[in-house]
Enzyme design. Structure first.
Site, PDB file in Angstrom:
ATOM      1  N   ASP A   1       0.823  -1.211   0.000  1.00 17.66           N
ATOM      2  CA  ASP A   1       0.000   0.000   0.000  1.00 17.66           C
ATOM      3  C   ASP A   1       0.857   1.260   0.000  1.00 17.66           C
ATOM      4  OD1 ASP A   1      -2.338  -1.411  -0.118  1.00 17.66           O
ATOM      5  OD2 ASP A   1      -2.810  -1.233   2.018  1.00 17.66           O
ATOM      6  N   ASP A  49      -2.716  15.703  21.699  1.00 13.70           N
ATOM      7  CA  ASP A  49      -1.510  15.411  20.920  1.00 13.70           C
ATOM      8  C   ASP A  49      -1.637  15.830  19.464  1.00 13.70           C
ATOM      9  OD1 ASP A  49      -0.344  14.400  23.155  1.00 13.70           O
ATOM     10  OD2 ASP A  49      -0.427  12.296  22.546  1.00 13.70           O
TER      11      ASP A  49
END
Length: 264
Positions: free
Chosen positions: A45, A150
């Site tokens: 991928d 985050d």
């Protein structure tokens, strides 16, 4: 028909590339790395992501097909053992075109310099360079929340099985024209509050992130990680362009999900 082949770069993939290329030339197809009608990705991928970005300026003209040399991929479904079958299919068989929605990312800057536009096949993430990530989130022009944590991840339906899934996001069928916003370790307490859930936005909705304090961010576009300074806003929406895959046989999405995450 004009074709090109991209490779993961390891010896196994490179050997397969040479065989595919020679077979297709023997079938009198034209090798053209600049303006291919079809791109064969050999590797995984990640290799197909590379091919997507290489030809992102001609998505309406180029279709992709993937051969995996390792584990089954979400984009690469052909195996090396099926090489001859794939080559004959490309050379002799009319193929179906399957289109998936992709993500448009527009980064605008405080000094009003020219904005930067990107296309992502899987996702885009935003993180602070240092310290807590603080960003105002707008949905369709209206303030939605102030996020602390985050970072944030915006994914496509076909990319929803990647980093988005690891963040607890939903898996979306790639026929759905939408994008998904997922949180990275949000701060939620009596003072700070976020919705605390992934959000799925339809094609006609836009998500805009606006810095609250620090204007410098690490922004990823699929496998590319880029430092952007003095950011005014980051805009996400379903792109007008789509990625096109050449299908020579059924490749059911839910079977891919099953085989990747459930099947032993």
């Amino acid at each position: 028909m004009k074709f090109a082949v991209t490779s993961k770069g390891d010896s196994k993939s490179e050997n397969l590339v040479q065989i595919i290329k020679q077979y297709l030339l023997d079938f009198e197809l034209q090798y053209d790395e600049e303006e291919p009608d079809i791109v064969i990705s050999v590797g995984g991928d990640g290799t197909l992501l590379y091919a997507f970005h290489r030809y992102s300026n001609r998505l309406d003209k180029t279709a992709f097909v993937g051969m995996h040399t390792g584990h089954l991929g979400f984009y690469a479904d052909w195996t090396p053992a099926e090489l001859e079958k794939l080559v004959i299919a490309i050379a002799k068989t009319p193929y179906n075109i399957i289109e998936y929605p992709i993500l448009e990312v527009i980064v605008r800057y405080q000094n009003e310099e020219k904005e930067t536009r990107y296309l992502a096949l899987n996702e885009s993430t935003v993180k602070s360079i240092e310290g807590t990530f603080v960003m105002d989130v707008e949905m369709s022009g209206k303030h939605f929340e102030r996020f602390r944590g985050d970072g944030l991840c915006v994914s496509t339906p076909s990319g929803s099985t990647a980093y988005n899934k690891a963040l607890g996001g939903a898996i979306l069928h790639p026929s759905i024209e939408a994008i998904q916003l997922a949180e990275m370790a949000s701060i939620n307490n009596r003072v700070f509050r976020t919705v605390g859930s992934p959000l799925i936005l339809p094609k006609h909705h836009t998500c805009v992130l606006k810095p609250v304090n620090e204007p410098d961010f690490q922004i990823s576009i699929d496998h590319l990680n880029l430092l952007h300074k003095k950011v005014h806003s980051i805009q996400y929406r379903v792109a007008e362009e789509k990625v096109r895959f050449a299908r020579f046989r059924p490749f059911p999405f839910w079977k891919r999900v099953h085989d990747s995450f459930i099947s032993e």
